[in-house]
Design an enzyme around this catalytic site. Structure first.
Site, PDB file in Angstrom:
ATOM      1  N   ASP A  33       0.821  -1.204   0.000  1.00 31.29           N
ATOM      2  CA  ASP A  33       0.000   0.000   0.000  1.00 31.29           C
ATOM      3  C   ASP A  33       0.862   1.265   0.000  1.00 31.29           C
ATOM      4  OD1 ASP A  33       0.962  -0.488   2.552  1.00 31.29           O
ATOM      5  OD2 ASP A  33      -0.992  -0.710   3.486  1.00 31.29           O
ATOM      6  N   ASN A  73      -7.583  -3.199  14.502  1.00 31.21           N
ATOM      7  CA  ASN A  73      -8.978  -3.526  14.167  1.00 31.21           C
ATOM      8  C   ASN A  73      -9.064  -4.678  13.164  1.00 31.21           C
ATOM      9  OD1 ASN A  73      -8.095  -2.337  11.841  1.00 31.21           O
ATOM     10  ND2 ASN A  73      -9.513  -0.613  11.868  1.00 31.21           N
ATOM     11  N   HIS A  96      -7.325  -4.926  10.338  1.00 28.46           N
ATOM     12  CA  HIS A  96      -7.089  -4.604   8.924  1.00 28.46           C
ATOM     13  C   HIS A  96      -5.780  -5.208   8.449  1.00 28.46           C
ATOM     14  CE1 HIS A  96      -4.886  -0.751  10.262  1.00 28.46           C
ATOM     15  NE2 HIS A  96      -4.035  -1.260   9.397  1.00 28.46           N
ATOM     16  N   GLU A 147      -9.718  -1.801   5.515  1.00 27.46           N
ATOM     17  CA  GLU A 147     -10.350  -1.605   6.817  1.00 27.46           C
ATOM     18  C   GLU A 147     -11.554  -2.541   6.956  1.00 27.46           C
ATOM     19  OE1 GLU A 147      -8.940   0.091   9.017  1.00 27.46           O
ATOM     20  OE2 GLU A 147      -8.215   2.045   8.342  1.00 27.46           O
TER      21      GLU A 147
HETATM   22  C1  GLP Z   1      -0.550   0.127   8.624  1.00 26.24           C
HETATM   23  C2  GLP Z   1      -0.152  -0.665   7.389  1.00 26.24           C
HETATM   24  C3  GLP Z   1      -0.397  -2.144   7.584  1.00 26.24           C
HETATM   25  C4  GLP Z   1       0.179  -2.597   8.915  1.00 26.24           C
HETATM   26  C5  GLP Z   1      -0.487  -1.857  10.044  1.00 26.24           C
HETATM   27  C6  GLP Z   1       0.023  -2.273  11.411  1.00 26.24           C
HETATM   28  O1  GLP Z   1      -1.882   0.437   8.669  1.00 26.24           O
HETATM   29  N1  GLP Z   1      -0.839  -0.211   6.221  1.00 26.24           N
HETATM   30  O2  GLP Z   1       0.188  -2.850   6.501  1.00 26.24           O
HETATM   31  O3  GLP Z   1      -0.004  -3.980   9.067  1.00 26.24           O
HETATM   32  O4  GLP Z   1      -0.204  -0.480   9.862  1.00 26.24           O
HETATM   33  O5  GLP Z   1       1.271  -1.690  11.640  1.00 26.24           O
HETATM   34  P1  GLP Z   1       2.207  -1.991  12.871  1.00 26.24           P
HETATM   35  O6  GLP Z   1       2.904  -3.231  12.542  1.00 26.24           O
HETATM   36  O7  GLP Z   1       3.139  -0.806  12.932  1.00 26.24           O
HETATM   37  O8  GLP Z   1       1.346  -2.089  14.062  1.00 26.24           O
END
Ligand code: GLP
Length: 245
Positions: A63, A132, A134, A139
């Site tokens: 993304d 959440n 995702h 989402e």
């Molecule tokens: C963002 C990214 C996701 C990732 C999520 C959790 O929203 N787009 O790909 O999995 O954060 O990130 P973290 O590992 O820093 O908690």
């Protein structure tokens, strides 16, 4: 879906890094799916420590934010250049990230799926999970077969990601994300969760139904999905629900 429990983030990173190293050994031109966020960082550090190089591999990001100026240090392209491309010797033109500054983000999103297909699809896709549930920026409420597209980020996700910016107001409101349908086409999925704030989402992933309310639940119906946890992320699960790694 296999669930593996490791001792700590570094051990989780080593385990996933070993799988990536094996995939690259078998096929130096392998196509990897790379994730951002804090969770996959131990994987990239472990690969760099082990001296793994990716000169012939291709990588597709999950993304990218829409609307950050090109070169912004927290754009996912910049993050992946720092964590993957430079330390692991990936060729710059084989790191693919959706262009969040494209004049037509919808067209860019559609073209991204085509680029993945042209490369032969993703072999091993690394994933984190949001609080959440995702994955990438899909989402809750995202249909399970969505393509890569432009999405609006929830307040909760923007708050979680504010730590990478000067504050929530600087976190973009939109992103281009691989869809759940896109992610599910990767031949192998490896999701890593290492912190206790993910425990509720992880429990729902392990015990709950496959539902668009929990985008990560697509792993449950994928033929080759592995979830790699630390004890913190596995809080509330019982021993028979996972294998010791
Ligand atoms: C963002 C990214 C996701 C990732 C999520 C959790 O929203 N787009 O790909 O999995 O954060 O990130 P973290 O590992 O820093 O908690």
């Amino acid at each position: 879906m296999r669930i593996l429990l490791t001792a700590d983030p570094s051990a989780a990173g080593d385990l996933v890094a070993r799988e990536i190293a094996r995939a690259v050994d078998r096929d130096p031109a392998t196509v990897l799916g790379v994730a951002t966020g804090g969770s996959p960082e131990p994987v990239y550090r472990s690969l760099a420590r082990a001296g793994v190089r990716l000169p012939h591999a291709t990588a597709f990001a999950l993304d990218e934010y829409v609307g950050l100026p090109p070169g912004h240090p927290e754009s996912y392209r910049a993050v992946l250049q720092r964590l993957v491309q430079l330390p692991l010797g990936l060729a710059a033109d084989r790191l693919h990230v959706p262009d969040g500054a494209a004049a037509d983000p919808d067209a860019e999103a559609a073209a991204y799926d085509a680029r993945i297909d042209e490369a032969g699809g993703v072999g091993l896709q690394l994933l984190g999970i949001g609080r959440n549930g995702h994955i990438a920026f899909n989402e809750p409420g995202s249909a399970l077969d969505t393509p890569t597209r432009v999405v609006r980020l929830t307040e909760d996700t923007r708050r979680a990601n504010a730590r990478f910016f000067t504050g929530i107001d600087d976190v973009p409101e939109r992103a281009i994300t691989q869809g759940l349908g896109t992610i599910a086409r990767a031949r192998r999925l490896m999701l890593i969760a290492t912190t206790e704030d993910k425990a509720d989402a992880v429990r729902a992933l392990v015990r709950g139904p496959v539902t668009s309310d929990l985008p990560a639940s697509i792993l449950r119906i994928h033929p080759d999905a592995t979830v790699v946890l630390t004890p913190e992320a596995a809080t509330g699960l019982s021993e028979e629900e996972f294998e010791a790694a």
